[in-house]
Scaffold this motif. Sequence first.
Motif, PDB file in Angstrom:
ATOM      1  N   VAL A   1       1.094  -1.053   0.191  1.00 51.11           N
ATOM      2  CA  VAL A   1       0.094  -0.018  -0.038  1.00 51.11           C
ATOM      3  C   VAL A   1       0.658   1.150  -0.047  1.00 51.11           C
ATOM      4  O   VAL A   1       1.661   1.485   0.692  1.00 51.11           O
ATOM      5  N   ASP A   2       0.661   2.023  -0.811  1.00 53.16           N
ATOM      6  CA  ASP A   2       1.347   3.441  -1.054  1.00 53.16           C
ATOM      7  C   ASP A   2       0.904   4.537  -0.015  1.00 53.16           C
ATOM      8  O   ASP A   2      -0.179   4.850  -0.042  1.00 53.16           O
ATOM      9  N   PRO A   3       1.819   4.563   0.875  1.00 60.28           N
ATOM     10  CA  PRO A   3       1.387   5.734   2.080  1.00 60.28           C
ATOM     11  C   PRO A   3       1.261   6.962   1.470  1.00 60.28           C
ATOM     12  O   PRO A   3       0.410   7.891   2.071  1.00 60.28           O
ATOM     13  N   ASN A   4       1.881   7.448   0.332  1.00 58.19           N
ATOM     14  CA  ASN A   4       1.904   8.849  -0.163  1.00 58.19           C
ATOM     15  C   ASN A   4       0.362   8.882  -0.795  1.00 58.19           C
ATOM     16  O   ASN A   4      -0.184   9.981  -0.671  1.00 58.19           O
ATOM     17  N   THR A   5      -0.157   7.657  -1.396  1.00 57.24           N
ATOM     18  CA  THR A   5      -1.469   7.657  -1.918  1.00 57.24           C
ATOM     19  C   THR A   5      -2.626   8.104  -0.728  1.00 57.24           C
ATOM     20  O   THR A   5      -3.490   8.593  -0.946  1.00 57.24           O
ATOM     21  N   LEU A   6      -2.440   7.197   0.375  1.00 53.81           N
ATOM     22  CA  LEU A   6      -3.204   7.314   1.648  1.00 53.81           C
ATOM     23  C   LEU A   6      -3.182   8.993   2.096  1.00 53.81           C
ATOM     24  O   LEU A   6      -4.118   9.453   2.598  1.00 53.81           O
ATOM     25  N   VAL A   7      -1.953   9.544   1.993  1.00 45.04           N
ATOM     26  CA  VAL A   7      -1.825  11.120   2.555  1.00 45.04           C
ATOM     27  C   VAL A   7      -2.559  11.931   1.547  1.00 45.04           C
ATOM     28  O   VAL A   7      -3.308  12.771   2.062  1.00 45.04           O
ATOM     29  N   ALA A   8      -2.466  11.523   0.233  1.00 38.35           N
ATOM     30  CA  ALA A   8      -3.115  12.191  -0.555  1.00 38.35           C
ATOM     31  C   ALA A   8      -4.646  12.167  -0.600  1.00 38.35           C
ATOM     32  O   ALA A   8      -5.531  13.324  -0.709  1.00 38.35           O
ATOM     33  N   MET A   9      -5.171  10.951  -0.310  1.00 38.65           N
ATOM     34  CA  MET A   9      -6.590  10.829  -0.120  1.00 38.65           C
ATOM     35  C   MET A   9      -6.977  11.449   1.157  1.00 38.65           C
ATOM     36  O   MET A   9      -8.236  11.925   1.213  1.00 38.65           O
ATOM     37  N   ALA A  10      -6.420  11.742   2.181  1.00 37.83           N
ATOM     38  CA  ALA A  10      -6.618  12.581   3.348  1.00 37.83           C
ATOM     39  C   ALA A  10      -6.641  14.163   2.967  1.00 37.83           C
ATOM     40  O   ALA A  10      -7.573  15.091   3.329  1.00 37.83           O
ATOM     41  N   ALA A  11      -5.455  14.498   2.291  1.00 39.26           N
ATOM     42  CA  ALA A  11      -5.482  15.883   1.965  1.00 39.26           C
ATOM     43  C   ALA A  11      -6.628  16.327   1.101  1.00 39.26           C
ATOM     44  O   ALA A  11      -6.952  17.535   1.283  1.00 39.26           O
ATOM     45  N   ILE A  12      -7.089  15.530   0.183  1.00 44.50           N
ATOM     46  CA  ILE A  12      -8.052  16.233  -0.807  1.00 44.50           C
ATOM     47  C   ILE A  12      -9.530  16.346   0.021  1.00 44.50           C
ATOM     48  O   ILE A  12     -10.346  17.194  -0.337  1.00 44.50           O
TER      49      ILE A  12
ATOM     50  N   ASP B   1       1.784  -6.363   5.677  1.00 43.11           N
ATOM     51  CA  ASP B   1       1.958  -7.769   5.196  1.00 43.11           C
ATOM     52  C   ASP B   1       0.447  -8.316   4.744  1.00 43.11           C
ATOM     53  O   ASP B   1       0.264  -9.259   4.640  1.00 43.11           O
ATOM     54  N   ARG B   2      -0.523  -7.341   4.949  1.00 46.42           N
ATOM     55  CA  ARG B   2      -1.711  -7.641   4.543  1.00 46.42           C
ATOM     56  C   ARG B   2      -2.396  -6.705   3.218  1.00 46.42           C
ATOM     57  O   ARG B   2      -3.533  -6.946   3.140  1.00 46.42           O
ATOM     58  N   GLY B   3      -1.737  -5.988   2.785  1.00 42.75           N
ATOM     59  CA  GLY B   3      -2.252  -5.181   1.705  1.00 42.75           C
ATOM     60  C   GLY B   3      -3.440  -4.288   2.197  1.00 42.75           C
ATOM     61  O   GLY B   3      -4.326  -4.034   1.252  1.00 42.75           O
ATOM     62  N   VAL B   4      -3.417  -3.627   3.235  1.00 39.63           N
ATOM     63  CA  VAL B   4      -4.400  -2.973   3.780  1.00 39.63           C
ATOM     64  C   VAL B   4      -3.880  -1.652   4.358  1.00 39.63           C
ATOM     65  O   VAL B   4      -2.783  -1.640   4.980  1.00 39.63           O
ATOM     66  N   GLY B   5      -4.577  -0.504   4.219  1.00 40.55           N
ATOM     67  CA  GLY B   5      -4.133   0.913   4.722  1.00 40.55           C
ATOM     68  C   GLY B   5      -5.206   1.905   4.920  1.00 40.55           C
ATOM     69  O   GLY B   5      -6.140   1.832   4.087  1.00 40.55           O
TER      70      GLY B   5
END
Length: 670
Positions: free
Chosen positions: A16-27, A43-47
């Motif tokens: 899971v790309d942490p930068n994508t998660l942060v961008a999803m929060a920022a928008i 190890d679970r592919g979840v974020g």
Amino acid sequence: MCGIAGVMHADPQKPVDPNTLVAMAAIQHHRGPDGFGYEVQKDRGVGFSHARLTIIDLDENRARQPFVSADKQLMLAVNGELYDYKRIRADLVSRGARFRTKSDSEMVLHLYPRLGLEDMLPQLRGEFGIALYDRHRDRLMLIRDRFGVKPLYWTEVNGTLVFGSELKVLFAHPEVPRRFEAQGLYHQLMQTMVPGHTAFDGIHQVKPGHCLIIERSHGKLQIRDERYWDMDFPLLEERGQERDEDFYIEGIRETLMESVQLRLEADVPVACYLSGGIDSCITLGLAAASQQSAVKAFTIGFDNVDYDETAIAQEMAQSVGADQDIMRLKAEHLYDNLVETLWHAERTIYNTLGVAKLLMSRHVNQAGYRVVVTGEGSDELFGGYPSFRRDMFLHGLDTLSPAERASWQQLLSESNQLFSGAMLAENEWRDPALDKLVGFTPSCLQPWLASAIHTPGLMSESMRDQIHGYEPGRAIAEALDGDMIRGRHPLDKAQYVWIKTMLEGQILTWGGDRVDMANSMEARPPFLDHHLAERAVHLPPSMRIKGRTEKYVLREAMKGLLPKVLYEREKFAFMAPPAHTDPKKWAAMRALADQYLSDQAIQDAGLLDVNGVKALFQLHEAADTSASTQVQLDAVINHMIGVQVLHHQFVAQDIPALARKRAAELGWAA
């Protein structure tokens, strides 16, 4: 009150790309400007990620989400408020639970392992969108509150489930496609959405009162939708003998007072929205009675006397000693803020009330408040809309003589003339699929089904080809649960259909959460408390609409609280003036149309038909077009502008790039 986001891959080893998660929060920074957080199960592919608006437990570090349980087995992100949490918290602590925060949200981490999902859900009282990952069972649960006060969207793309509090959050993920669906476009142009659907291809909503459960099996995601609550009106044969009026009146009074008091709980000041209707006046009155200090009340005033309610609102504010703040709006200025409103609403709107509500939430935020108590939901529970009265008397009083029925039809034709074409159809409209399911076509859907005759001609040829033979009424009917409709009183049926369509898809979106949270403003509707709703479904129809009086039981329960003018007043729907009623507002609308409905703009988007758009304007301006039809066409014009704006904002614009830019500007980083 916040914004949540997250992903789950079918392949647990896919990072899971942490930068994508942060961008999803920022928008969705507007939903949670006070901080952000993210967590990844590597190890679970979840974020998950979370943008926080501090309401309860103001310690930014202690209450930062997503939460992870002490044993690392659960991960949680919550948008919304869970009430009665102090009692539940105390009970859990007495049983050995150890809380790390004062947040209401944390109790989910303790209820779930003790009770399991099925038994936990009845304990959750409030407005919420919840994401909960159970590592032991390797399952993700997306849970939405019972009426859909809080939004929660999801999609599956390339073996990944993506979810978030707003559509733009999903679009911030680089793999999620951004394109209109033909059927979704159709429903945007006719106002009424199919429950659970959106205007965009592959994008769904978690339905109100439902839990979406996502598990992995053989390299694929298995998704199932489970309902945990519904407005369960009794069957006709289950209603039995009516009780004394005082039984119903006292029950409603007791439960509503409790609901309001729970929604005053916060670590920041709580204000009230106040219109001239009895619903917001009741919430203000109960809030004032429950607090030592004067309640702050915010009111919208319009410059059109037919739509302005400030005089009655002022009388109510004075009667309870509230500190009232009136924001007066000029009709033509509403279109100046339509584009911004659509960015937040993420769907088209038929009336600029949504714009007025956005401006009001900004005004309230600037006054130093971030929580308000509102009156939404009262009409839904107690039969307040003119469409309910029409359905009750046209389909529910079979014992009336022809003369009595004619008298009622005359009354219905005279009442609420102001809203003919919007809340009521000018002429009766019948839909075969809805007639078959409900026994009649609910009046609340008739004006929009009537306006749908214009829709195919407005769509581009490629879009029109995709909806050949499409029946919008059938699509809506098929999305409703017939088992919750059949065998009920006509008034029950009408209320149920409204709750599943107009309430969730309109009032609670562009009239509620989306325009309030645009300015980091949490709105709490005590009438949509499920304990109150479970009392309301057992009210006899005559306690909801008695003769000419709608919301009878509510008026009687709060009779001592309301000024005489309000107690006796007939329902007046809170709306902004339609564009054609004011030359300046019409000119403001035409200026937007010149920009977004120009031949070039229409051709670039590929959604609408140039000739169809021009023909509709010509029909609106024709000398023989009735005022009611003009109201209806005003709505269609707003929808045409709306879909063009939405295309510009969400399809033509690079949302993933915009989200990354927002994160950088905020200094939010993985």
